[in-house]
Design a protein around this motif. Structure first.
Motif, PDB file in Angstrom:
ATOM      1  N   GLY A  52      11.715 -15.916 -10.290  1.00  0.00           N
ATOM      2  CA  GLY A  52      11.630 -16.706  -9.041  1.00  0.00           C
ATOM      3  C   GLY A  52      10.647 -17.764  -9.174  1.00  0.00           C
ATOM      4  N   CYS A  53      10.926 -18.492  -8.205  1.00  0.00           N
ATOM      5  CA  CYS A  53       9.989 -19.697  -8.283  1.00  0.00           C
ATOM      6  C   CYS A  53       9.777 -20.259  -6.697  1.00  0.00           C
ATOM      7  CB  CYS A  53      10.489 -21.062  -8.916  1.00  0.00           C
ATOM      8  SG  CYS A  53       9.276 -22.534  -9.221  1.00  0.00           S
ATOM      9  N   PRO A  54       8.640 -19.633  -6.017  1.00  0.00           N
ATOM     10  CA  PRO A  54       8.194 -18.551  -6.121  1.00  0.00           C
ATOM     11  C   PRO A  54       8.886 -17.271  -5.940  1.00  0.00           C
ATOM     12  CG  PRO A  54       7.351 -19.374  -4.203  1.00  0.00           C
ATOM     13  CD  PRO A  54       8.449 -20.302  -4.707  1.00  0.00           C
ATOM     14  N   PRO A  55       8.569 -16.261  -6.453  1.00  0.00           N
ATOM     15  CA  PRO A  55       9.748 -14.873  -6.086  1.00  0.00           C
ATOM     16  C   PRO A  55       9.225 -14.407  -4.740  1.00  0.00           C
ATOM     17  CG  PRO A  55       7.983 -14.340  -7.496  1.00  0.00           C
ATOM     18  CD  PRO A  55       7.956 -15.716  -7.396  1.00  0.00           C
ATOM     19  N   ARG A  56      10.033 -14.000  -3.928  1.00  0.00           N
ATOM     20  CA  ARG A  56       9.870 -13.466  -2.489  1.00  0.00           C
ATOM     21  C   ARG A  56       9.360 -11.987  -2.698  1.00  0.00           C
ATOM     22  NH1 ARG A  56      10.776 -15.011   1.927  1.00  0.00           N
ATOM     23  NH2 ARG A  56      11.544 -13.134   2.732  1.00  0.00           N
ATOM     24  N   PRO A  57       8.413 -11.749  -1.608  1.00  0.00           N
ATOM     25  CA  PRO A  57       7.910 -10.492  -1.675  1.00  0.00           C
ATOM     26  C   PRO A  57       8.615  -9.483  -2.064  1.00  0.00           C
ATOM     27  CG  PRO A  57       7.192 -11.627   0.329  1.00  0.00           C
ATOM     28  CD  PRO A  57       8.241 -12.438  -0.213  1.00  0.00           C
ATOM     29  N   GLU A  58      10.066  -9.445  -1.686  1.00  0.00           N
ATOM     30  CA  GLU A  58      10.712  -8.388  -1.886  1.00  0.00           C
ATOM     31  C   GLU A  58      10.817  -8.165  -3.580  1.00  0.00           C
ATOM     32  OE1 GLU A  58      12.189  -9.511   1.934  1.00  0.00           O
ATOM     33  OE2 GLU A  58      11.847 -10.434  -0.005  1.00  0.00           O
ATOM     34  N   TRP A  92      -1.144  -2.149 -17.821  1.00  0.00           N
ATOM     35  CA  TRP A  92       0.204  -2.871 -17.836  1.00  0.00           C
ATOM     36  C   TRP A  92       0.120  -4.034 -17.484  1.00  0.00           C
ATOM     37  CZ3 TRP A  92      -1.046   2.037 -15.951  1.00  0.00           C
ATOM     38  CH2 TRP A  92      -0.723   3.224 -16.783  1.00  0.00           C
ATOM     39  N   VAL A  93       1.233  -5.052 -17.398  1.00  0.00           N
ATOM     40  CA  VAL A  93       1.140  -6.492 -17.200  1.00  0.00           C
ATOM     41  C   VAL A  93       2.444  -6.845 -16.601  1.00  0.00           C
ATOM     42  CG1 VAL A  93       0.855  -8.609 -18.152  1.00  0.00           C
ATOM     43  CG2 VAL A  93      -0.196  -6.993 -19.094  1.00  0.00           C
ATOM     44  N   ILE A  94       2.529  -7.462 -15.338  1.00  0.00           N
ATOM     45  CA  ILE A  94       3.429  -8.168 -14.829  1.00  0.00           C
ATOM     46  C   ILE A  94       3.261  -9.455 -14.809  1.00  0.00           C
ATOM     47  CG2 ILE A  94       4.862  -8.265 -12.517  1.00  0.00           C
ATOM     48  CD1 ILE A  94       4.054  -5.548 -11.829  1.00  0.00           C
ATOM     49  N   ALA A  95       4.347 -10.355 -15.115  1.00  0.00           N
ATOM     50  CA  ALA A  95       4.321 -12.009 -15.318  1.00  0.00           C
ATOM     51  C   ALA A  95       5.208 -12.189 -13.703  1.00  0.00           C
ATOM     52  CB  ALA A  95       5.010 -12.365 -16.282  1.00  0.00           C
ATOM     53  N   VAL A  96       4.441 -12.631 -12.924  1.00  0.00           N
ATOM     54  CA  VAL A  96       5.187 -12.917 -11.591  1.00  0.00           C
ATOM     55  C   VAL A  96       5.357 -14.236 -11.511  1.00  0.00           C
ATOM     56  CG1 VAL A  96       4.970 -12.886  -9.052  1.00  0.00           C
ATOM     57  CG2 VAL A  96       3.933 -11.032 -10.422  1.00  0.00           C
ATOM     58  N   ILE A 140       8.709  -9.183  -5.668  1.00  0.00           N
ATOM     59  CA  ILE A 140       7.279  -8.428  -6.403  1.00  0.00           C
ATOM     60  C   ILE A 140       7.232  -7.003  -6.151  1.00  0.00           C
ATOM     61  CG2 ILE A 140       4.836  -8.499  -5.935  1.00  0.00           C
ATOM     62  CD1 ILE A 140       5.228 -11.473  -5.321  1.00  0.00           C
ATOM     63  N   ILE A 141       7.686  -6.588  -5.159  1.00  0.00           N
ATOM     64  CA  ILE A 141       7.916  -4.996  -4.752  1.00  0.00           C
ATOM     65  C   ILE A 141       8.881  -4.383  -5.666  1.00  0.00           C
ATOM     66  CG2 ILE A 141       8.752  -3.297  -3.186  1.00  0.00           C
ATOM     67  CD1 ILE A 141       7.513  -5.062  -0.819  1.00  0.00           C
ATOM     68  N   ASP A 142       9.831  -5.104  -5.988  1.00  0.00           N
ATOM     69  CA  ASP A 142      10.823  -4.512  -7.044  1.00  0.00           C
ATOM     70  C   ASP A 142      10.246  -4.111  -8.359  1.00  0.00           C
ATOM     71  OD1 ASP A 142      13.371  -3.870  -7.915  1.00  0.00           O
ATOM     72  OD2 ASP A 142      13.335  -5.520  -9.192  1.00  0.00           O
ATOM     73  N   GLY A 143       9.238  -5.496  -8.955  1.00  0.00           N
ATOM     74  CA  GLY A 143       8.545  -5.628 -10.187  1.00  0.00           C
ATOM     75  C   GLY A 143       7.414  -4.506 -10.015  1.00  0.00           C
ATOM     76  N   VAL A 144       7.015  -4.298  -9.066  1.00  0.00           N
ATOM     77  CA  VAL A 144       5.774  -3.024  -8.915  1.00  0.00           C
ATOM     78  C   VAL A 144       6.583  -1.709  -9.051  1.00  0.00           C
ATOM     79  CG1 VAL A 144       4.370  -1.785  -7.412  1.00  0.00           C
ATOM     80  CG2 VAL A 144       4.241  -4.167  -7.686  1.00  0.00           C
ATOM     81  N   ALA A 188       1.038  -1.275   0.004  1.00  0.00           N
ATOM     82  CA  ALA A 188       0.101   0.100   0.009  1.00  0.00           C
ATOM     83  C   ALA A 188       0.970   1.229  -0.004  1.00  0.00           C
ATOM     84  CB  ALA A 188      -0.907   0.018   1.264  1.00  0.00           C
ATOM     85  N   ARG A 189       2.049   1.292   0.370  1.00  0.00           N
ATOM     86  CA  ARG A 189       2.799   2.358   0.561  1.00  0.00           C
ATOM     87  C   ARG A 189       3.343   2.777  -0.861  1.00  0.00           C
ATOM     88  NH1 ARG A 189       8.599  -0.374   2.314  1.00  0.00           N
ATOM     89  NH2 ARG A 189       8.248  -2.163   1.367  1.00  0.00           N
ATOM     90  N   PHE A 190       3.134   2.158  -1.961  1.00  0.00           N
ATOM     91  CA  PHE A 190       3.221   2.280  -3.250  1.00  0.00           C
ATOM     92  C   PHE A 190       2.001   2.947  -3.823  1.00  0.00           C
ATOM     93  CE2 PHE A 190       6.471  -0.715  -2.337  1.00  0.00           C
ATOM     94  CZ  PHE A 190       7.501  -0.161  -2.487  1.00  0.00           C
ATOM     95  N   GLY A 191       1.036   3.209  -3.466  1.00  0.00           N
ATOM     96  CA  GLY A 191      -0.305   3.390  -4.004  1.00  0.00           C
ATOM     97  C   GLY A 191      -0.996   2.414  -4.596  1.00  0.00           C
ATOM     98  N   SER A 192      -0.870   1.280  -4.052  1.00  0.00           N
ATOM     99  CA  SER A 192      -1.305   0.070  -4.869  1.00  0.00           C
ATOM    100  C   SER A 192      -2.121  -0.827  -3.837  1.00  0.00           C
ATOM    101  CB  SER A 192      -0.299  -0.946  -5.305  1.00  0.00           C
ATOM    102  OG  SER A 192       0.535   0.025  -6.391  1.00  0.00           O
ATOM    103  N   GLU A 193      -2.647   0.023  -2.774  1.00  0.00           N
ATOM    104  CA  GLU A 193      -3.515  -0.817  -1.827  1.00  0.00           C
ATOM    105  C   GLU A 193      -4.734  -1.279  -2.252  1.00  0.00           C
ATOM    106  OE1 GLU A 193      -4.430   3.612  -1.218  1.00  0.00           O
ATOM    107  OE2 GLU A 193      -2.575   2.440  -1.423  1.00  0.00           O
ATOM    108  N   ARG A 194      -5.118  -0.662  -3.269  1.00  0.00           N
ATOM    109  CA  ARG A 194      -6.683  -1.085  -3.659  1.00  0.00           C
ATOM    110  C   ARG A 194      -6.486  -2.012  -4.835  1.00  0.00           C
ATOM    111  NH1 ARG A 194     -10.016  -1.960  -7.358  1.00  0.00           N
ATOM    112  NH2 ARG A 194     -12.364  -1.222  -7.166  1.00  0.00           N
TER     113      ARG A 194
END
Length: 194
Positions: A152-158, A117-121, A160-164, A74-80
């Motif tokens: 990543g398999c699976p990628p860590r939350p860090e 936009w699209v992110i492949a996680v 995913i945050i870097d992707g955002v 949410a600190r990136f404006g993505s809380e919704r």
């Protein structure tokens, strides 16, 4: 022995303070600030991303952790986080996508309003991962254009945050006219999107 790193304390404080949006480049004077319309729109868009999670397996669990209070997306404006494609502008595909699900991913993408936009996680969404079989789509870029890949398999939350954050950089620098350009139209036509 590692060399100590020297840095300006104010710059380091500014880098770590994510809650304040950086002011766009422009001309500032006493009582006024002038910049381009592209930069203002980019600033607004990059700090108000509405993600649509399309999670099918373990990467979805990591995304849930990213949305939790410890990592706090949410600190990136993505809380919704939205679950209606008509209200979202960032499609986050997480996990294994079967070939039968490919048309569904494309339909969800088409229902999103422009700009989108699209992110492949994760490895499965990016390249099929360990599932090199006839039934698994070997990367969602076969059905929709992808802007950022998160490994990543699976990628860590860090990760995913870097992707955002990379999507935010892309959105902030994107020209308003890019989507009307010939290259963008050719890209969509290559995916069969009018």
């Amino acid at each position: 022995m590692a060399r100590p790193v020297s840095y300006n304390v104010n710059e380091k404080k500014m880098e770590n303070d994510i809650s304040i949006a950086k002011m766009p480049e422009g001309h500032q004077g006493e009582g006024f600030f002038a910049t381009s319309f592209n930069k203002i729109v980019g600033l607004a868009r990059r700090n108000s991303i509405w993600p649509l999670p399309f999670a099918t397996s373990c990467c979805g669990i990591e995304f849930m952790a990213t949305m939790g209070s410890h990592y706090d997306l949410a600190r990136f404006g993505s809380e919704r986080v939205g679950f209606s494609p008509r209200q979202c502008d960032l499609l986050m595909v997480m996990g294994t996508i079967a070939k039968k699900m490919g048309p569904v991913v494309k339909q969800v993408y088409l229902q999103m309003a422009e700009p989108r936009w699209v992110i492949a996680v994760g490895a499965c969404a990016s390249s099929g991962g360990i599932f090199d079989t006839y039934s698994v789509l070997q990367g969602i870029d076969q059905v929709v254009p992808v802007d950022v890949y998160v490994p990543g398999c699976p990628p860590r939350p860090e990760a995913i945050i870097d992707g955002v954050m990379r999507i935010q950089d892309l959105i902030g620098k994107e020209s308003l006219r890019r989507r009307n350009g010939d290259r963008y139209k050719e890209l969509l036509e290559s995916y069969g999107i009018q």
